[in-house]
Design an enzyme around this catalytic site. Structure first.
Site, PDB file in Angstrom:
ATOM      1  N   ALA A  72       0.841  -1.200   0.000  1.00  0.00           N
ATOM      2  CA  ALA A  72       0.000   0.000   0.000  1.00  0.00           C
ATOM      3  C   ALA A  72       0.876   1.250   0.000  1.00  0.00           C
ATOM      4  CB  ALA A  72      -0.921  -0.003   1.211  1.00  0.00           C
ATOM      5  N   THR A  73       2.013   1.174   0.673  1.00  0.00           N
ATOM      6  CA  THR A  73       2.927   2.323   0.681  1.00  0.00           C
ATOM      7  C   THR A  73       3.286   2.714  -0.751  1.00  0.00           C
ATOM      8  OG1 THR A  73       3.803   1.637   2.821  1.00  0.00           O
ATOM      9  CG2 THR A  73       5.175   3.130   1.526  1.00  0.00           C
ATOM     10  N   ASN A 140      -5.402   3.518  11.466  1.00  0.00           N
ATOM     11  CA  ASN A 140      -4.705   2.306  11.901  1.00  0.00           C
ATOM     12  C   ASN A 140      -4.396   2.289  13.388  1.00  0.00           C
ATOM     13  OD1 ASN A 140      -2.975   4.414  10.661  1.00  0.00           O
ATOM     14  ND2 ASN A 140      -1.331   3.227  11.572  1.00  0.00           N
ATOM     15  N   GLN A 168      -7.002  -0.153   6.177  1.00  0.00           N
ATOM     16  CA  GLN A 168      -7.561  -0.797   7.373  1.00  0.00           C
ATOM     17  C   GLN A 168      -9.062  -1.043   7.241  1.00  0.00           C
ATOM     18  OE1 GLN A 168      -5.888  -1.914  10.015  1.00  0.00           O
ATOM     19  NE2 GLN A 168      -3.890  -0.998   9.664  1.00  0.00           N
ATOM     20  N   SER A 185      -3.977  -3.005   0.804  1.00  0.00           N
ATOM     21  CA  SER A 185      -2.844  -3.877   1.095  1.00  0.00           C
ATOM     22  C   SER A 185      -3.355  -5.278   1.412  1.00  0.00           C
ATOM     23  CB  SER A 185      -2.097  -3.309   2.317  1.00  0.00           C
ATOM     24  OG  SER A 185      -0.963  -4.078   2.604  1.00  0.00           O
ATOM     25  N   HIS A 187      -1.988  -7.756   3.038  1.00  0.00           N
ATOM     26  CA  HIS A 187      -1.709  -8.372   4.346  1.00  0.00           C
ATOM     27  C   HIS A 187      -2.563  -7.820   5.478  1.00  0.00           C
ATOM     28  CE1 HIS A 187       1.073  -5.461   6.519  1.00  0.00           C
ATOM     29  NE2 HIS A 187       1.196  -4.972   5.309  1.00  0.00           N
ATOM     30  N   THR A 223       8.033  -7.433 -12.983  1.00  0.00           N
ATOM     31  CA  THR A 223       7.290  -8.684 -13.121  1.00  0.00           C
ATOM     32  C   THR A 223       6.422  -8.925 -11.898  1.00  0.00           C
ATOM     33  OG1 THR A 223       9.101  -9.560 -14.434  1.00  0.00           O
ATOM     34  CG2 THR A 223       7.586 -11.178 -13.492  1.00  0.00           C
ATOM     35  N   CYS A 305       3.934   0.689  13.130  1.00  0.00           N
ATOM     36  CA  CYS A 305       4.859   1.360  12.207  1.00  0.00           C
ATOM     37  C   CYS A 305       5.741   2.342  12.961  1.00  0.00           C
ATOM     38  CB  CYS A 305       4.098   2.095  11.117  1.00  0.00           C
ATOM     39  SG  CYS A 305       3.111   0.986  10.132  1.00  0.00           S
TER      40      CYS A 305
END
Ligand code: PLP
Length: 359
Positions: A72-73, A140, A168, A185, A187, A223, A305
């Site tokens: 996502a970053t 978050n 989130q 994201s 994860h 890729t 984070c």
């Protein structure tokens, strides 16, 4: 070990893992083929990537396209640098992936303040000359849900694009309304780490930030990993199918945890909040000591984070907490795989460890 850090990352859903395995297979099965190769195994891998793209897109409104990124970053960097803003407005609640990228973009940056409930008001002042507004869906650190639909309308009214960091919220709540750009994201929705996406409303043009072979519609060369895409897609499909069931489960966990932690002060709104995020404080609490006393409960002191930086969280300060209050806060995050017994056990241990500190 009781895992209560679902905002930092979520466990990989078994269904997502299963979907990944064929693309991690050995030489005979050809699952390793490059999805950008025109031969048969390459085309099979490309087809799996496109199925995953559809599954991720199904979590978002119609009328846009999904570009896979490494996180996502990266998606947020593509959105901010790629839209070449000269005047940005970002909420004080944003993740560093937005705040720091906004500052690095060279644009003038206006910060949209939040109130003591952790909410950006829908009528917050936005300078007229703004060309990109960024407000997240679910915070978050404290889980508050921002009025992104109304803010997106405000952005449209002044001719600005609206970027929503929905990391989130996506897969847990309905997609943000009215955004032009949405970052997500895998994860954080029970998919694998190492893959994110940017949803781009049709008609919005971005400049590529990673140059090379022209993959991902010319916006993000490199890729793709079919395994990561397939895991992301399966996790997205599962989240869509289980949204109500997951929601009800989390509501039950929240209600019990609130009951058991009744002596703790809640940070941020109780109602306009994703209830899988319980950020609470207790005056005088030594969080470092609490964490070392509870080594078999994985929870967080502030945002994962930012943890380790020693700095008090910018979000807790934005809602008006003193440094001392921010430093006496903990974040308990739970989700699909958290059992009621785990919440009860963890809350009892947290209360006992706090009591041992005399707070
Ligand atoms: N935005 C929010 C709200 C987050 O919680 C996170 C991760 O903690 C990110 C962005 C960054 O996501 P990623 O880990 O995919 O780069």
């Amino acid at each position: 070990m009781i895992y209560l850090d679902y905002q930092a990352t979520t466990p990989l859903a078994p269904e997502a893992r299963e979907a990944m395995l064929p693309w991690l297979s050995g030489p005979e099965a050809m699952g390793f083929a490059n999805p950008h190769s025109p031969h048969r195994p390459g085309r099979a891998a490309a087809a799996a990537v496109e199925v995953a793209r559809e599954q991720v897109a199904a979590l978002l409104p119609p009328g846009g396209r999904v570009v896979f990124t490494g996180s996502a970053t990266e998606a947020l960097n593509l959105a901010i640098f790629g839209s070449k803003p000269s005047q940005l407005a970002v909420s004080a609640m944003e993740h560093a992936a937005v705040l720091d990228t906004a500052r690095a973009s060279g644009a003038r940056v206006t910060v949209l303040e939040a109130d003591s409930e952790g909410l950006v008001r829908a009528d917050v002042a936005i300078p007229d000359e703004t060309d990109l507004v960024a407000v997240m869906q679910v915070n978050n650190e404290i889980g508050t849900i921002q009025p992104v639909g109304a803010l997106a309308e405000r952005a449209r009214a002044i001719g600005a694009l609206f970027l929503c960091d929905a990391v989130q919220g996506v897969g847990k709540l309905q997609a943000p309304e009215g955004a032009d750009l949405v970052a997500l994201s895998a994860h954080k929705l029970y998919g694998p780490k190492g893959i994110g996406a940017l949803w781009i409303r049709d008609g919005v043009d971005l400049a590529p930030q990673i140059h090379g072979g022209g993959q991902e519609q010319g916006l993000r060369s490199g890729t793709l990993s079919p395994a990561l895409c397939a895991g992301f897609g399966a996790a997205a499909a599962l989240s869509a199918a289980r949204m109500e069931e997951d929601f009800a489960h989390i509501e039950a966990l929240w209600a019990r945890a609130r009951e058991l932690l009744a002596g703790w002060e809640l940070n941020g709104s109780a109602e306009l909040r994703w209830h899988g995020n319980l950020n609470v404080r207790r005056d005088g609490l030594d969080v470092a000591r609490l964490m070392s006393d509870l080594r078999d409960v994985a929870f967080s002191a502030g945002s994962a984070c930012a943890s380790g930086s020693g700095r008090p969280s910018h979000v807790l300060r934005a809602i008006g907490l003193s440094d001392r209050q921010a430093k006496s806060s903990i974040r308990i995050g739970f989700g699909r795989y958290t059992e009621m017994g785990e919440i009860e056990d963890a809350c009892a241990r947290i209360n006992a460890a706090a009591a041992a500190q005399g707070v």
